[in-house]
Design an enzyme around this catalytic site. Sequence first.
Site, PDB file in Angstrom:
ATOM      1  CG  ASP A  27     -43.241 -36.372  -5.839  1.00  0.00           C
ATOM      2  OD1 ASP A  27     -43.672 -35.571  -5.104  1.00  0.00           O
ATOM      3  OD2 ASP A  27     -42.349 -36.806  -5.951  1.00  0.00           O
ATOM      4  N   GLY A  30     -45.145 -29.310  -4.522  1.00  0.00           N
ATOM      5  CA  GLY A  30     -44.399 -28.324  -4.096  1.00  0.00           C
ATOM      6  C   GLY A  30     -43.388 -27.509  -4.990  1.00  0.00           C
ATOM      7  CB  THR A  73     -45.631 -43.392   7.227  1.00  0.00           C
ATOM      8  OG1 THR A  73     -44.617 -44.101   6.230  1.00  0.00           O
ATOM      9  CG2 THR A  73     -46.755 -44.401   7.523  1.00  0.00           C
ATOM     10  CG  ASN A  75     -45.502 -36.976   2.883  1.00  0.00           C
ATOM     11  OD1 ASN A  75     -46.279 -37.621   2.064  1.00  0.00           O
ATOM     12  ND2 ASN A  75     -44.458 -36.730   2.228  1.00  0.00           N
ATOM     13  CD1 TRP A  76     -47.044 -38.875   9.567  1.00  0.00           C
ATOM     14  CD2 TRP A  76     -48.211 -37.104   9.946  1.00  0.00           C
ATOM     15  NE1 TRP A  76     -48.331 -39.251   9.612  1.00  0.00           N
ATOM     16  CE2 TRP A  76     -49.278 -38.167   9.901  1.00  0.00           C
ATOM     17  CE3 TRP A  76     -48.985 -35.699  10.069  1.00  0.00           C
ATOM     18  CZ2 TRP A  76     -50.752 -37.951   9.977  1.00  0.00           C
ATOM     19  CZ3 TRP A  76     -50.270 -35.720  10.304  1.00  0.00           C
ATOM     20  CH2 TRP A  76     -51.017 -36.762  10.214  1.00  0.00           C
ATOM     21  NE  ARG A  78     -43.672 -33.473   2.370  1.00  0.00           N
ATOM     22  CZ  ARG A  78     -43.894 -33.521   0.965  1.00  0.00           C
ATOM     23  NH1 ARG A  78     -44.885 -32.426   0.663  1.00  0.00           N
ATOM     24  NH2 ARG A  78     -43.195 -34.372   0.316  1.00  0.00           N
TER      25      ARG A  78
HETATM   26  C1  IPE Z   1     -44.147 -39.682  -2.047  1.00  0.00           C
HETATM   27  O1  IPE Z   1     -43.759 -38.239  -2.380  1.00  0.00           O
HETATM   28  C2  IPE Z   1     -45.331 -39.726  -1.171  1.00  0.00           C
HETATM   29  C3  IPE Z   1     -46.613 -38.810  -1.891  1.00  0.00           C
HETATM   30  C4  IPE Z   1     -46.640 -38.391  -3.111  1.00  0.00           C
HETATM   31  C5  IPE Z   1     -47.753 -38.886  -1.133  1.00  0.00           C
HETATM   32  P1  IPE Z   1     -42.692 -37.556  -1.455  1.00  0.00           P
HETATM   33  O2  IPE Z   1     -42.323 -36.437  -2.078  1.00  0.00           O
HETATM   34  O3  IPE Z   1     -42.959 -37.741  -0.113  1.00  0.00           O
HETATM   35  O4  IPE Z   1     -41.293 -38.629  -1.871  1.00  0.00           O
HETATM   36  P2  IPE Z   1     -39.869 -38.265  -1.589  1.00  0.00           P
HETATM   37  O5  IPE Z   1     -39.342 -37.569  -0.440  1.00  0.00           O
HETATM   38  O6  IPE Z   1     -39.355 -37.252  -2.912  1.00  0.00           O
HETATM   39  O7  IPE Z   1     -39.062 -39.694  -1.817  1.00  0.00           O
HETATM   40  C1  IPE Z   2     -46.574 -34.548  -3.298  1.00  0.00           C
HETATM   41  O1  IPE Z   2     -46.036 -33.462  -3.821  1.00  0.00           O
HETATM   42  C2  IPE Z   2     -47.762 -34.524  -2.381  1.00  0.00           C
HETATM   43  C3  IPE Z   2     -47.362 -34.778  -0.982  1.00  0.00           C
HETATM   44  C4  IPE Z   2     -46.329 -35.569  -0.747  1.00  0.00           C
HETATM   45  C5  IPE Z   2     -48.150 -34.752   0.286  1.00  0.00           C
HETATM   46  P1  IPE Z   2     -44.675 -32.906  -2.839  1.00  0.00           P
HETATM   47  O2  IPE Z   2     -45.134 -31.912  -1.873  1.00  0.00           O
HETATM   48  O3  IPE Z   2     -43.939 -33.952  -2.508  1.00  0.00           O
HETATM   49  O4  IPE Z   2     -44.239 -31.837  -4.277  1.00  0.00           O
HETATM   50  P2  IPE Z   2     -42.580 -31.986  -4.322  1.00  0.00           P
HETATM   51  O5  IPE Z   2     -41.777 -33.105  -4.575  1.00  0.00           O
HETATM   52  O6  IPE Z   2     -41.912 -31.323  -3.134  1.00  0.00           O
HETATM   53  O7  IPE Z   2     -42.470 -30.873  -5.719  1.00  0.00           O
HETATM   54 MG    MG Z   3     -42.333 -34.889  -3.350  1.00  0.00          MG
END
Ligand code: IPE
Ligand code: IPE
Ligand code: MG
Length: 247
Positions: A27, A30, A73, A75-76, A78
Amino acid sequence: MAFFKKKKHQQLSEEIVLPEHIGIIMDGNGRWAKKRKLPRSAGHNAGGKVFRTISRYCSDIGIKYLTVYAFSTENWKRPEEEINALMKLFKDYLEEALMDFKDDSIVVRFIGDKTHFSDELKALMIENEEGSKDRDGMVLNIAMNYGSRDEIVRAVKSISNDVKNNKLSVDSIDEKLISDNLYTAGQPDPDLIIRPSGEYRISNFMLWQAAYTEFVIMNKLWPDFTTDDLDEAIKIFNNRNRRFGGV
Ligand code: IPE
Ligand code: IPE
Ligand code: MG
Protein backbone atom coordinates in the site's frame (compact mmCIF):
# COMPACT_ATOMS: atom_id res chain seq x y z
CA MET A 1 8.88 -22.41 11.32
CA ALA A 2 12.36 -22.95 10.01
CA PHE A 3 15.49 -21.50 11.54
CA PHE A 4 16.98 -18.84 9.37
CA LYS A 5 19.98 -19.86 7.29
CA LYS A 6 21.77 -16.77 6.13
CA LYS A 7 22.18 -16.87 2.38
CA LYS A 8 22.75 -13.48 0.87
CA HIS A 9 22.01 -10.75 3.31
CA GLN A 10 24.27 -9.56 6.10
CA GLN A 11 21.72 -7.80 8.27
CA LEU A 12 19.88 -10.79 9.62
CA SER A 13 21.85 -12.91 12.02
CA GLU A 14 21.83 -16.69 12.29
CA GLU A 15 19.69 -16.59 15.44
CA ILE A 16 16.78 -14.95 13.69
CA VAL A 17 13.76 -17.17 13.16
CA LEU A 18 12.27 -16.71 9.74
CA PRO A 19 8.52 -16.52 9.37
CA GLU A 20 7.44 -19.41 7.18
CA HIS A 21 4.71 -17.36 5.52
CA ILE A 22 4.79 -13.58 5.05
CA GLY A 23 1.90 -11.51 3.76
CA ILE A 24 2.40 -7.99 2.42
CA ILE A 25 -0.31 -5.39 1.83
CA MET A 26 1.49 -3.39 -0.84
CA ASP A 27 0.00 0.00 0.00
CA GLY A 28 0.97 3.63 -0.55
CA ASN A 29 1.65 3.82 -4.29
CA GLY A 30 -0.82 6.66 -4.82
CA ARG A 31 0.58 8.79 -1.99
CA TRP A 32 4.11 8.17 -3.23
CA ALA A 33 3.14 9.52 -6.66
CA LYS A 34 1.20 12.46 -5.21
CA LYS A 35 4.23 13.55 -3.18
CA ARG A 36 6.13 13.77 -6.46
CA LYS A 37 3.28 15.42 -8.38
CA LEU A 38 3.11 12.36 -10.62
CA PRO A 39 0.04 10.43 -11.78
CA ARG A 40 -1.02 7.57 -9.49
CA SER A 41 0.00 5.13 -12.23
CA ALA A 42 3.65 6.21 -11.72
CA GLY A 43 3.31 5.08 -8.11
CA HIS A 44 1.98 1.71 -9.25
CA ASN A 45 4.89 1.30 -11.66
CA ALA A 46 7.37 2.11 -8.90
CA GLY A 47 5.52 -0.28 -6.57
CA GLY A 48 5.72 -3.01 -9.21
CA LYS A 49 9.51 -2.75 -9.26
CA VAL A 50 9.68 -2.99 -5.48
CA PHE A 51 7.43 -6.05 -5.60
CA ARG A 52 9.94 -7.77 -7.88
CA THR A 53 12.88 -6.90 -5.64
CA ILE A 54 11.13 -7.99 -2.46
CA SER A 55 9.73 -11.24 -3.86
CA ARG A 56 13.16 -12.19 -5.18
CA TYR A 57 14.73 -11.28 -1.83
CA CYS A 58 12.21 -13.36 0.14
CA SER A 59 12.97 -16.33 -2.07
CA ASP A 60 16.73 -15.79 -1.63
CA ILE A 61 16.63 -15.68 2.18
CA GLY A 62 14.51 -18.81 2.38
CA ILE A 63 10.92 -17.65 2.96
CA LYS A 64 8.64 -20.55 2.05
CA TYR A 65 5.43 -18.65 1.29
CA LEU A 66 4.94 -15.02 0.32
CA THR A 67 1.48 -13.58 -0.29
CA VAL A 68 1.28 -10.11 -1.79
CA TYR A 69 -1.92 -8.09 -1.99
CA ALA A 70 -1.89 -6.50 -5.44
CA PHE A 71 -5.55 -5.70 -6.16
CA SER A 72 -8.59 -6.06 -3.95
CA THR A 73 -12.22 -6.82 -4.81
CA GLU A 74 -12.91 -3.22 -3.72
CA ASN A 75 -10.24 -1.63 -5.89
CA TRP A 76 -12.56 -1.74 -8.95
CA LYS A 77 -14.17 1.38 -7.43
CA ARG A 78 -11.19 3.44 -8.57
CA PRO A 79 -11.28 5.74 -11.62
CA GLU A 80 -11.20 3.97 -14.97
CA GLU A 81 -7.89 5.57 -15.86
CA GLU A 82 -6.22 4.10 -12.79
CA ILE A 83 -7.76 0.66 -13.36
CA ASN A 84 -6.53 0.67 -16.97
CA ALA A 85 -3.02 1.61 -15.87
CA LEU A 86 -3.05 -1.20 -13.29
CA MET A 87 -4.26 -3.78 -15.83
CA LYS A 88 -1.49 -2.70 -18.21
CA LEU A 89 1.06 -3.03 -15.41
CA PHE A 90 -0.22 -6.52 -14.53
CA LYS A 91 0.00 -7.57 -18.17
CA ASP A 92 3.55 -6.25 -18.60
CA TYR A 93 4.59 -7.85 -15.35
CA LEU A 94 3.09 -11.22 -16.19
CA GLU A 95 4.71 -11.26 -19.61
CA GLU A 96 8.09 -10.41 -18.14
CA ALA A 97 7.61 -12.72 -15.18
CA LEU A 98 7.28 -15.60 -17.60
CA MET A 99 10.73 -14.78 -18.91
CA ASP A 100 12.24 -13.61 -15.59
CA PHE A 101 11.27 -16.66 -13.66
CA LYS A 102 12.05 -19.14 -16.43
CA ASP A 103 15.00 -20.74 -14.71
CA ASP A 104 13.74 -19.96 -11.27
CA SER A 105 12.44 -22.06 -8.43
CA ILE A 106 9.50 -19.79 -7.49
CA VAL A 107 6.00 -21.26 -7.71
CA VAL A 108 3.61 -18.51 -8.84
CA ARG A 109 -0.03 -18.70 -7.82
CA PHE A 110 -2.88 -16.25 -8.13
CA ILE A 111 -5.40 -16.00 -5.36
CA GLY A 112 -8.66 -14.22 -6.02
CA ASP A 113 -11.37 -14.33 -8.65
CA LYS A 114 -9.71 -14.44 -12.06
CA THR A 115 -12.97 -14.29 -13.99
CA HIS A 116 -13.12 -10.46 -13.90
CA PHE A 117 -9.89 -10.02 -15.82
CA SER A 118 -9.47 -9.84 -19.60
CA ASP A 119 -8.95 -13.09 -21.50
CA GLU A 120 -5.39 -12.03 -22.18
CA LEU A 121 -4.62 -11.48 -18.49
CA LYS A 122 -6.37 -14.72 -17.49
CA ALA A 123 -4.31 -16.64 -20.03
CA LEU A 124 -1.09 -15.09 -18.70
CA MET A 125 -2.04 -15.94 -15.13
CA ILE A 126 -2.73 -19.54 -16.04
CA GLU A 127 0.47 -19.76 -18.08
CA ASN A 128 2.48 -18.49 -15.11
CA GLU A 129 0.79 -20.93 -12.76
CA GLU A 130 1.13 -23.91 -15.06
CA GLY A 131 4.72 -23.12 -15.95
CA SER A 132 5.82 -22.93 -12.33
CA LYS A 133 3.67 -25.46 -10.52
CA ASP A 134 6.22 -28.28 -10.37
CA ARG A 135 8.99 -26.16 -8.89
CA ASP A 136 10.26 -26.62 -5.38
CA GLY A 137 11.02 -23.07 -4.23
CA MET A 138 9.05 -20.33 -2.52
CA VAL A 139 5.33 -20.20 -3.19
CA LEU A 140 4.42 -16.69 -4.31
CA ASN A 141 0.70 -16.01 -3.98
CA ILE A 142 -0.29 -12.89 -5.89
CA ALA A 143 -3.65 -11.69 -4.61
CA MET A 144 -5.51 -10.15 -7.54
CA ASN A 145 -9.19 -9.34 -7.36
CA TYR A 146 -8.86 -10.87 -3.94
CA GLY A 147 -11.19 -10.19 -1.06
CA SER A 148 -11.22 -12.32 2.02
CA ARG A 149 -14.96 -12.01 2.51
CA ASP A 150 -15.52 -13.10 -1.09
CA GLU A 151 -13.15 -16.02 -0.48
CA ILE A 152 -15.14 -17.09 2.59
CA VAL A 153 -18.47 -16.79 0.72
CA ARG A 154 -17.06 -19.07 -2.00
CA ALA A 155 -15.96 -21.60 0.61
CA VAL A 156 -19.41 -21.57 2.24
CA LYS A 157 -21.11 -22.09 -1.14
CA SER A 158 -18.83 -24.94 -2.10
CA ILE A 159 -19.29 -26.70 1.24
CA SER A 160 -23.08 -26.13 1.11
CA ASN A 161 -23.22 -27.72 -2.32
CA ASP A 162 -21.39 -30.77 -1.04
CA VAL A 163 -23.85 -31.04 1.84
CA LYS A 164 -26.80 -30.64 -0.53
CA ASN A 165 -25.44 -33.39 -2.78
CA ASN A 166 -24.88 -35.70 0.20
CA LYS A 167 -21.12 -35.68 -0.29
CA LEU A 168 -20.63 -34.19 3.15
CA SER A 169 -22.43 -34.23 6.46
CA VAL A 170 -22.96 -31.04 8.48
CA ASP A 171 -21.12 -32.67 11.38
CA SER A 172 -17.96 -33.01 9.32
CA ILE A 173 -17.65 -29.25 8.82
CA ASP A 174 -14.70 -28.08 10.85
CA GLU A 175 -11.99 -25.42 10.74
CA LYS A 176 -9.74 -27.53 8.56
CA LEU A 177 -12.48 -28.05 5.99
CA ILE A 178 -13.01 -24.30 5.76
CA SER A 179 -9.26 -23.69 5.40
CA ASP A 180 -9.18 -26.36 2.69
CA ASN A 181 -11.83 -24.47 0.74
CA LEU A 182 -9.92 -21.18 0.68
CA TYR A 183 -7.55 -20.08 -2.09
CA THR A 184 -4.67 -20.80 0.29
CA ALA A 185 -5.70 -24.45 0.81
CA GLY A 186 -2.79 -26.58 1.96
CA GLN A 187 -0.62 -23.61 2.91
CA PRO A 188 0.32 -22.56 6.44
CA ASP A 189 -1.34 -19.42 7.81
CA PRO A 190 0.77 -16.26 7.55
CA ASP A 191 3.06 -15.77 10.55
CA LEU A 192 3.69 -12.13 9.72
CA ILE A 193 1.70 -9.56 7.76
CA ILE A 194 3.47 -6.32 6.86
CA ARG A 195 1.54 -3.21 5.95
CA PRO A 196 3.61 -0.31 4.69
CA SER A 197 2.12 3.19 4.34
CA GLY A 198 1.19 3.46 8.01
CA GLU A 199 -2.44 2.33 7.76
CA TYR A 200 -3.69 0.33 10.74
CA ARG A 201 -6.20 -1.87 8.97
CA ILE A 202 -6.49 -5.21 7.24
CA SER A 203 -8.58 -4.06 4.21
CA ASN A 204 -10.18 -7.48 3.55
CA PHE A 205 -6.88 -9.42 3.43
CA MET A 206 -6.69 -13.00 4.76
CA LEU A 207 -9.29 -12.53 7.51
CA TRP A 208 -9.58 -16.24 8.26
CA GLN A 209 -5.90 -17.05 7.82
CA ALA A 210 -4.71 -14.15 10.00
CA ALA A 211 -6.35 -15.35 13.24
CA TYR A 212 -2.93 -15.48 14.97
CA THR A 213 -0.75 -13.54 12.56
CA GLU A 214 1.67 -10.92 13.87
CA PHE A 215 1.10 -7.52 12.27
CA VAL A 216 3.88 -5.07 11.52
CA ILE A 217 2.80 -1.64 10.32
CA MET A 218 5.57 0.39 8.74
CA ASN A 219 5.53 4.08 7.95
CA LYS A 220 7.21 3.78 4.56
CA LEU A 221 5.15 3.95 1.39
CA TRP A 222 5.41 0.73 -0.65
CA PRO A 223 7.50 2.21 -3.52
CA ASP A 224 10.10 3.27 -0.89
CA PHE A 225 10.16 -0.15 0.81
CA THR A 226 13.57 -1.84 0.76
CA THR A 227 15.08 -5.20 1.66
CA ASP A 228 16.34 -3.51 4.86
CA ASP A 229 12.72 -2.74 5.75
CA LEU A 230 11.86 -6.39 5.24
CA ASP A 231 14.76 -7.36 7.54
CA GLU A 232 13.46 -4.86 10.08
CA ALA A 233 9.96 -6.36 9.95
CA ILE A 234 11.42 -9.85 10.48
CA LYS A 235 13.40 -8.56 13.46
CA ILE A 236 10.28 -6.99 14.98
CA PHE A 237 8.48 -10.28 14.41
CA ASN A 238 11.28 -12.06 16.29
CA ASN A 239 10.67 -9.87 19.34
CA ARG A 240 6.99 -10.78 19.53
CA ASN A 241 5.78 -13.33 22.01
CA ARG A 242 3.27 -15.51 20.19
CA ARG A 243 0.99 -17.30 22.62
CA PHE A 244 -1.85 -18.59 20.41
CA GLY A 245 -4.17 -18.28 23.38
CA GLY A 246 -1.87 -20.18 25.71
CA VAL A 247 0.30 -18.76 28.50
C1 IPE B 1 -5.42 -2.58 0.16
O1 IPE B 1 -5.12 -1.26 -0.04
C2 IPE B 1 -5.37 -3.33 -1.13
C3 IPE B 1 -4.05 -3.44 -1.76
C4 IPE B 1 -2.94 -2.99 -1.30
C5 IPE B 1 -4.05 -4.17 -3.00
P1 IPE B 1 -6.26 -0.16 -0.25
O2 IPE B 1 -5.55 1.13 -0.49
O3 IPE B 1 -7.21 -0.60 -1.27
O4 IPE B 1 -6.98 -0.17 1.17
P2 IPE B 1 -7.76 0.98 1.92
O5 IPE B 1 -8.78 1.52 0.96
O6 IPE B 1 -6.77 2.01 2.31
O7 IPE B 1 -8.35 0.30 3.12
C1 IPE C 1 -1.77 0.17 -3.28
O1 IPE C 1 -1.49 1.53 -3.31
C2 IPE C 1 -1.97 -0.42 -4.66
C3 IPE C 1 -3.34 -0.84 -4.93
C4 IPE C 1 -4.34 -0.79 -4.10
C5 IPE C 1 -3.60 -1.33 -6.28
P1 IPE C 1 -2.65 2.59 -3.33
O2 IPE C 1 -3.02 2.90 -4.73
O3 IPE C 1 -3.76 2.18 -2.45
O4 IPE C 1 -1.90 3.84 -2.70
P2 IPE C 1 -2.49 4.88 -1.67
O5 IPE C 1 -2.96 4.10 -0.49
O6 IPE C 1 -3.58 5.61 -2.37
O7 IPE C 1 -1.34 5.76 -1.34
MG1 MG D 1 -4.13 2.44 -0.47
